[in-house]
Design a protein around this motif. Structure first.
Motif, PDB file in Angstrom:
ATOM      1  N   UNK A  48       0.887  -1.366   0.028  1.00 58.49           N
ATOM      2  CA  UNK A  48       0.012   0.085  -0.071  1.00 58.49           C
ATOM      3  C   UNK A  48       0.623   1.055   0.118  1.00 58.49           C
ATOM      4  N   UNK A  49       1.957   1.275   0.739  1.00 61.95           N
ATOM      5  CA  UNK A  49       2.828   2.451   0.878  1.00 61.95           C
ATOM      6  C   UNK A  49       3.814   2.708  -0.323  1.00 61.95           C
ATOM      7  N   UNK A  50       4.532   1.505  -0.734  1.00 61.33           N
ATOM      8  CA  UNK A  50       5.609   1.644  -1.912  1.00 61.33           C
ATOM      9  C   UNK A  50       5.269   0.963  -3.060  1.00 61.33           C
ATOM     10  N   UNK A  51       4.131   0.482  -3.228  1.00 60.03           N
ATOM     11  CA  UNK A  51       3.478  -0.243  -4.374  1.00 60.03           C
ATOM     12  C   UNK A  51       3.846  -1.747  -4.770  1.00 60.03           C
ATOM     13  N   UNK A  52       3.188  -2.103  -5.647  1.00 59.96           N
ATOM     14  CA  UNK A  52       3.340  -3.731  -5.968  1.00 59.96           C
ATOM     15  C   UNK A  52       4.646  -4.002  -6.183  1.00 59.96           C
ATOM     16  N   UNK A  53       5.434  -3.382  -6.938  1.00 60.37           N
ATOM     17  CA  UNK A  53       6.711  -3.630  -7.399  1.00 60.37           C
ATOM     18  C   UNK A  53       7.579  -3.839  -6.009  1.00 60.37           C
ATOM     19  N   UNK A  54       7.676  -3.004  -5.104  1.00 56.32           N
ATOM     20  CA  UNK A  54       8.368  -3.073  -4.028  1.00 56.32           C
ATOM     21  C   UNK A  54       7.962  -4.375  -3.205  1.00 56.32           C
ATOM     22  N   UNK A  55       6.455  -4.604  -3.114  1.00 56.65           N
ATOM     23  CA  UNK A  55       6.065  -5.653  -2.321  1.00 56.65           C
ATOM     24  C   UNK A  55       6.430  -7.020  -2.984  1.00 56.65           C
ATOM     25  N   UNK A  56       6.362  -6.979  -4.170  1.00 57.28           N
ATOM     26  CA  UNK A  56       6.786  -8.256  -5.074  1.00 57.28           C
ATOM     27  C   UNK A  56       8.211  -8.659  -4.765  1.00 57.28           C
ATOM     28  N   UNK A  57       9.086  -7.611  -4.755  1.00 62.31           N
ATOM     29  CA  UNK A  57      10.460  -7.993  -4.659  1.00 62.31           C
ATOM     30  C   UNK A  57      10.526  -8.412  -2.780  1.00 62.31           C
ATOM     31  N   UNK A  58      10.042  -7.646  -2.014  1.00 63.62           N
ATOM     32  CA  UNK A  58       9.814  -7.943  -0.691  1.00 63.62           C
ATOM     33  C   UNK A  58       9.384  -9.337  -0.292  1.00 63.62           C
ATOM     34  N   UNK A  59       8.270  -9.836  -1.143  1.00 64.42           N
ATOM     35  CA  UNK A  59       7.965 -11.151  -0.970  1.00 64.42           C
ATOM     36  C   UNK A  59       8.825 -12.089  -1.140  1.00 64.42           C
ATOM     37  N   UNK A  60       9.833 -12.041  -2.112  1.00 64.04           N
ATOM     38  CA  UNK A  60      10.508 -12.968  -2.445  1.00 64.04           C
ATOM     39  C   UNK A  60      11.657 -13.099  -1.153  1.00 64.04           C
ATOM     40  N   UNK A  61      12.138 -11.974  -0.808  1.00 61.10           N
ATOM     41  CA  UNK A  61      13.063 -11.627   0.400  1.00 61.10           C
ATOM     42  C   UNK A  61      12.590 -12.475   1.500  1.00 61.10           C
TER      43      UNK A  61
END
Length: 259
Positions: A48-61
Protein backbone atom coordinates in the motif's frame (compact mmCIF):
# COMPACT_ATOMS: atom_id res chain seq x y z
CA UNK A 1 -4.83 5.46 6.25
CA UNK A 2 -1.46 3.64 6.30
CA UNK A 3 -0.97 4.42 9.98
CA UNK A 4 -4.46 3.09 10.71
CA UNK A 5 -3.57 -0.17 8.94
CA UNK A 6 -0.41 -0.47 11.03
CA UNK A 7 -2.35 0.05 14.25
CA UNK A 8 -5.36 -2.15 13.51
CA UNK A 9 -4.48 -4.89 11.01
CA UNK A 10 -1.81 -6.69 13.04
CA UNK A 11 -3.74 -6.74 16.37
CA UNK A 12 -6.85 -8.15 14.65
CA UNK A 13 -4.82 -10.92 13.05
CA UNK A 14 -2.93 -11.68 16.27
CA UNK A 15 -6.12 -11.96 18.34
CA UNK A 16 -7.76 -14.31 15.83
CA UNK A 17 -4.78 -16.63 15.56
CA UNK A 18 -4.02 -16.57 19.29
CA UNK A 19 -7.52 -17.70 20.22
CA UNK A 20 -7.32 -20.43 17.58
CA UNK A 21 -4.00 -21.62 18.97
CA UNK A 22 -5.35 -21.74 22.52
CA UNK A 23 -8.26 -23.83 21.35
CA UNK A 24 -6.16 -26.44 19.53
CA UNK A 25 -3.06 -26.68 21.71
CA UNK A 26 0.73 -26.49 21.60
CA UNK A 27 1.41 -27.86 18.13
CA UNK A 28 -1.30 -25.65 16.64
CA UNK A 29 0.29 -22.64 18.33
CA UNK A 30 3.57 -23.52 16.64
CA UNK A 31 1.85 -23.83 13.27
CA UNK A 32 0.25 -20.43 13.69
CA UNK A 33 3.55 -18.84 14.72
CA UNK A 34 5.15 -20.34 11.60
CA UNK A 35 2.51 -18.75 9.39
CA UNK A 36 3.02 -15.14 8.21
CA UNK A 37 1.33 -13.63 11.26
CA UNK A 38 3.63 -10.60 11.30
CA UNK A 39 5.09 -10.77 7.79
CA UNK A 40 1.68 -10.69 6.07
CA UNK A 41 0.67 -7.31 7.58
CA UNK A 42 4.17 -6.01 6.84
CA UNK A 43 3.86 -7.11 3.21
CA UNK A 44 0.37 -5.65 2.81
CA UNK A 45 1.43 -2.30 4.28
CA UNK A 46 4.54 -2.19 2.09
CA UNK A 47 2.35 -2.82 -0.96
CA UNK A 48 0.00 0.00 0.00
CA UNK A 49 2.83 2.40 0.87
CA UNK A 50 5.49 1.66 -1.75
CA UNK A 51 3.57 -0.10 -4.50
CA UNK A 52 3.18 -3.65 -5.89
CA UNK A 53 6.70 -3.77 -7.32
CA UNK A 54 8.33 -3.17 -3.95
CA UNK A 55 6.00 -5.68 -2.27
CA UNK A 56 6.73 -8.28 -4.96
CA UNK A 57 10.49 -8.02 -4.39
CA UNK A 58 10.03 -7.98 -0.62
CA UNK A 59 7.85 -11.12 -0.86
CA UNK A 60 10.75 -13.00 -2.43
CA UNK A 61 12.98 -11.74 0.38
CA UNK A 62 10.41 -12.82 2.97
CA UNK A 63 10.36 -16.31 1.52
CA UNK A 64 14.14 -16.54 1.69
CA UNK A 65 14.07 -14.97 5.15
CA UNK A 66 11.89 -17.76 6.51
CA UNK A 67 14.93 -19.99 6.04
CA UNK A 68 16.54 -17.99 8.85
CA UNK A 69 13.49 -18.62 11.02
CA UNK A 70 13.81 -22.38 10.42
CA UNK A 71 17.49 -22.16 11.41
CA UNK A 72 16.41 -20.33 14.56
CA UNK A 73 14.05 -23.19 15.41
CA UNK A 74 16.67 -25.86 14.76
CA UNK A 75 19.35 -24.06 16.78
CA UNK A 76 17.07 -23.54 19.76
CA UNK A 77 15.77 -27.12 19.68
CA UNK A 78 19.23 -28.70 19.59
CA UNK A 79 20.76 -26.45 22.24
CA UNK A 80 17.75 -26.66 24.57
CA UNK A 81 18.56 -30.27 25.45
CA UNK A 82 21.68 -29.19 27.32
CA UNK A 83 21.25 -25.44 27.86
CA UNK A 84 18.93 -23.07 29.66
CA UNK A 85 16.15 -21.28 27.85
CA UNK A 86 18.13 -18.01 27.98
CA UNK A 87 21.29 -19.39 26.37
CA UNK A 88 19.24 -21.30 23.81
CA UNK A 89 17.28 -18.17 22.89
CA UNK A 90 20.37 -15.97 22.57
CA UNK A 91 22.22 -18.51 20.43
CA UNK A 92 19.16 -19.05 18.21
CA UNK A 93 18.70 -15.30 17.64
CA UNK A 94 22.39 -14.99 16.73
CA UNK A 95 21.95 -17.89 14.29
CA UNK A 96 18.95 -16.11 12.74
CA UNK A 97 20.90 -12.86 12.29
CA UNK A 98 23.95 -14.60 10.81
CA UNK A 99 21.79 -16.55 8.36
CA UNK A 100 19.93 -13.36 7.41
CA UNK A 101 23.23 -11.63 6.68
CA UNK A 102 24.38 -14.57 4.56
CA UNK A 103 21.11 -14.68 2.63
CA UNK A 104 21.32 -10.95 1.94
CA UNK A 105 24.58 -11.49 0.07
CA UNK A 106 22.58 -13.19 -2.71
CA UNK A 107 20.19 -11.66 -5.21
CA UNK A 108 17.15 -13.85 -4.56
CA UNK A 109 14.64 -14.76 -7.24
CA UNK A 110 11.21 -16.29 -6.71
CA UNK A 111 11.64 -19.95 -7.62
CA UNK A 112 15.08 -20.42 -6.01
CA UNK A 113 13.77 -18.85 -2.79
CA UNK A 114 10.62 -20.98 -2.84
CA UNK A 115 12.37 -24.31 -3.42
CA UNK A 116 15.20 -23.48 -1.02
CA UNK A 117 12.64 -22.85 1.72
CA UNK A 118 10.82 -26.12 0.99
CA UNK A 119 14.09 -28.06 1.17
CA UNK A 120 15.03 -26.40 4.47
CA UNK A 121 11.58 -27.18 5.92
CA UNK A 122 11.95 -30.85 4.97
CA UNK A 123 15.46 -31.14 6.43
CA UNK A 124 14.86 -29.18 9.63
CA UNK A 125 11.67 -31.03 10.58
CA UNK A 126 13.67 -34.27 10.48
CA UNK A 127 16.44 -32.83 12.63
CA UNK A 128 14.30 -31.28 15.38
CA UNK A 129 13.79 -33.74 18.27
CA UNK A 130 10.26 -35.13 18.53
CA UNK A 131 8.45 -35.51 21.86
CA UNK A 132 7.14 -39.07 22.18
CA UNK A 133 4.95 -38.56 25.24
CA UNK A 134 1.82 -36.52 25.68
CA UNK A 135 2.40 -32.85 26.36
CA UNK A 136 -0.34 -31.17 28.27
CA UNK A 137 -1.29 -27.65 27.33
CA UNK A 138 0.49 -25.12 29.51
CA UNK A 139 -1.33 -22.15 31.05
CA UNK A 140 -0.60 -18.84 29.40
CA UNK A 141 0.19 -15.78 31.52
CA UNK A 142 -2.31 -12.94 31.74
CA UNK A 143 -0.03 -10.65 29.79
CA UNK A 144 0.27 -13.11 26.88
CA UNK A 145 -2.23 -11.66 24.40
CA UNK A 146 -1.41 -8.03 25.24
CA UNK A 147 2.30 -8.72 24.83
CA UNK A 148 1.73 -10.34 21.45
CA UNK A 149 -0.30 -7.40 20.19
CA UNK A 150 2.10 -4.71 21.46
CA UNK A 151 5.25 -6.51 20.33
CA UNK A 152 4.01 -7.41 16.87
CA UNK A 153 2.47 -3.99 16.20
CA UNK A 154 5.67 -2.20 17.25
CA UNK A 155 7.71 -4.52 15.03
CA UNK A 156 5.41 -3.92 12.05
CA UNK A 157 5.54 -0.13 12.52
CA UNK A 158 9.34 -0.15 12.93
CA UNK A 159 10.01 -2.36 9.92
CA UNK A 160 7.59 -0.65 7.55
CA UNK A 161 8.95 2.76 8.61
CA UNK A 162 12.53 1.67 7.87
CA UNK A 163 11.67 -0.27 4.70
CA UNK A 164 12.50 2.55 2.30
CA UNK A 165 16.03 2.73 3.74
CA UNK A 166 16.54 -1.04 4.02
CA UNK A 167 15.33 -1.83 0.53
CA UNK A 168 12.84 -4.46 -0.59
CA UNK A 169 14.98 -7.60 -0.20
CA UNK A 170 16.40 -6.82 3.25
CA UNK A 171 12.98 -5.71 4.50
CA UNK A 172 11.63 -9.08 3.40
CA UNK A 173 14.53 -11.00 4.93
CA UNK A 174 14.06 -9.33 8.31
CA UNK A 175 10.26 -9.62 8.40
CA UNK A 176 10.26 -13.26 9.64
CA UNK A 177 12.26 -12.24 12.75
CA UNK A 178 11.12 -14.76 15.41
CA UNK A 179 9.30 -12.30 17.65
CA UNK A 180 6.84 -14.92 18.89
CA UNK A 181 9.02 -17.99 18.48
CA UNK A 182 11.60 -16.80 20.99
CA UNK A 183 8.97 -15.81 23.56
CA UNK A 184 6.90 -18.97 23.35
CA UNK A 185 9.82 -21.35 22.95
CA UNK A 186 11.44 -19.87 26.06
CA UNK A 187 8.20 -19.97 28.03
CA UNK A 188 7.47 -23.56 26.97
CA UNK A 189 11.06 -24.61 27.66
CA UNK A 190 10.97 -23.22 31.21
CA UNK A 191 7.52 -24.65 31.98
CA UNK A 192 7.49 -28.04 30.22
CA UNK A 193 11.08 -28.81 29.26
CA UNK A 194 13.23 -28.79 26.11
CA UNK A 195 11.32 -31.46 24.20
CA UNK A 196 8.07 -29.55 24.61
CA UNK A 197 9.81 -26.46 23.23
CA UNK A 198 11.10 -28.56 20.35
CA UNK A 199 7.54 -29.69 19.58
CA UNK A 200 6.41 -26.08 19.47
CA UNK A 201 9.27 -25.11 17.16
CA UNK A 202 8.65 -28.16 14.99
CA UNK A 203 5.17 -26.75 14.48
CA UNK A 204 6.70 -23.40 13.52
CA UNK A 205 8.78 -25.07 10.82
CA UNK A 206 5.80 -27.07 9.52
CA UNK A 207 3.79 -23.85 9.45
CA UNK A 208 6.42 -22.38 7.15
CA UNK A 209 4.79 -24.26 4.29
CA UNK A 210 1.80 -21.94 4.62
CA UNK A 211 4.26 -19.04 4.80
CA UNK A 212 5.80 -20.13 1.50
CA UNK A 213 2.36 -20.44 -0.11
CA UNK A 214 1.35 -16.95 1.02
CA UNK A 215 4.37 -15.21 -0.45
CA UNK A 216 4.39 -17.32 -3.60
CA UNK A 217 0.94 -15.89 -4.37
CA UNK A 218 1.99 -12.35 -3.49
CA UNK A 219 5.13 -12.46 -5.60
CA UNK A 220 3.33 -14.07 -8.55
CA UNK A 221 -0.05 -12.34 -8.70
CA UNK A 222 0.25 -8.87 -7.19
CA UNK A 223 1.15 -7.21 -10.49
CA UNK A 224 -1.65 -8.69 -12.64
CA UNK A 225 -4.39 -8.90 -9.96
CA UNK A 226 -3.68 -5.89 -7.77
CA UNK A 227 -3.31 -5.62 -4.01
CA UNK A 228 -6.73 -6.53 -2.49
CA UNK A 229 -7.44 -9.69 -4.49
CA UNK A 230 -3.85 -10.92 -4.27
CA UNK A 231 -3.69 -10.73 -0.49
CA UNK A 232 -7.12 -12.31 -0.15
CA UNK A 233 -6.03 -15.26 -2.30
CA UNK A 234 -2.69 -15.48 -0.49
CA UNK A 235 -4.42 -15.59 2.88
CA UNK A 236 -6.88 -18.27 1.76
CA UNK A 237 -4.16 -20.46 0.25
CA UNK A 238 -1.92 -20.13 3.30
CA UNK A 239 -4.80 -21.19 5.55
CA UNK A 240 -5.52 -24.22 3.35
CA UNK A 241 -1.86 -25.27 3.20
CA UNK A 242 -1.44 -24.67 6.92
CA UNK A 243 -4.52 -26.72 7.75
CA UNK A 244 -3.48 -29.63 5.55
CA UNK A 245 0.06 -29.57 6.95
CA UNK A 246 -1.29 -29.60 10.49
CA UNK A 247 -3.53 -32.60 9.75
CA UNK A 248 -0.65 -34.52 8.16
CA UNK A 249 1.67 -33.81 11.09
CA UNK A 250 -0.96 -34.81 13.65
CA UNK A 251 -1.61 -38.08 11.83
CA UNK A 252 2.13 -38.74 11.64
CA UNK A 253 2.54 -38.13 15.35
CA UNK A 254 -0.38 -40.39 16.26
CA UNK A 255 0.92 -43.15 14.01
CA UNK A 256 4.30 -42.85 15.70
CA UNK A 257 2.86 -42.68 19.20
CA UNK A 258 3.64 -38.95 19.60
CA UNK A 259 1.51 -36.04 20.74
Amino acid sequence: MILLLKLLLTPLLIVSLTLTGRRWGLMASGFLIGMPVVSAPVSFILACEFGPGFAQHAAVGSMAGQISNCIFCLTYSLLARKSSWLLSAIAAIVAFLIMTWLLDQLDWQLLPAFFALLIVIAVVTRLIPRQNSLIKSIPTPRWDLTARIVTSTCFVILLTTMADHLGAQLSGLISPFPVFSVVFASFTHSQSGPLAAANLLRGVVWGSGAYAAFFLIVATLISPLGIPLTYLLALLLSMIVGGLSFIVERKTQRAGGGT
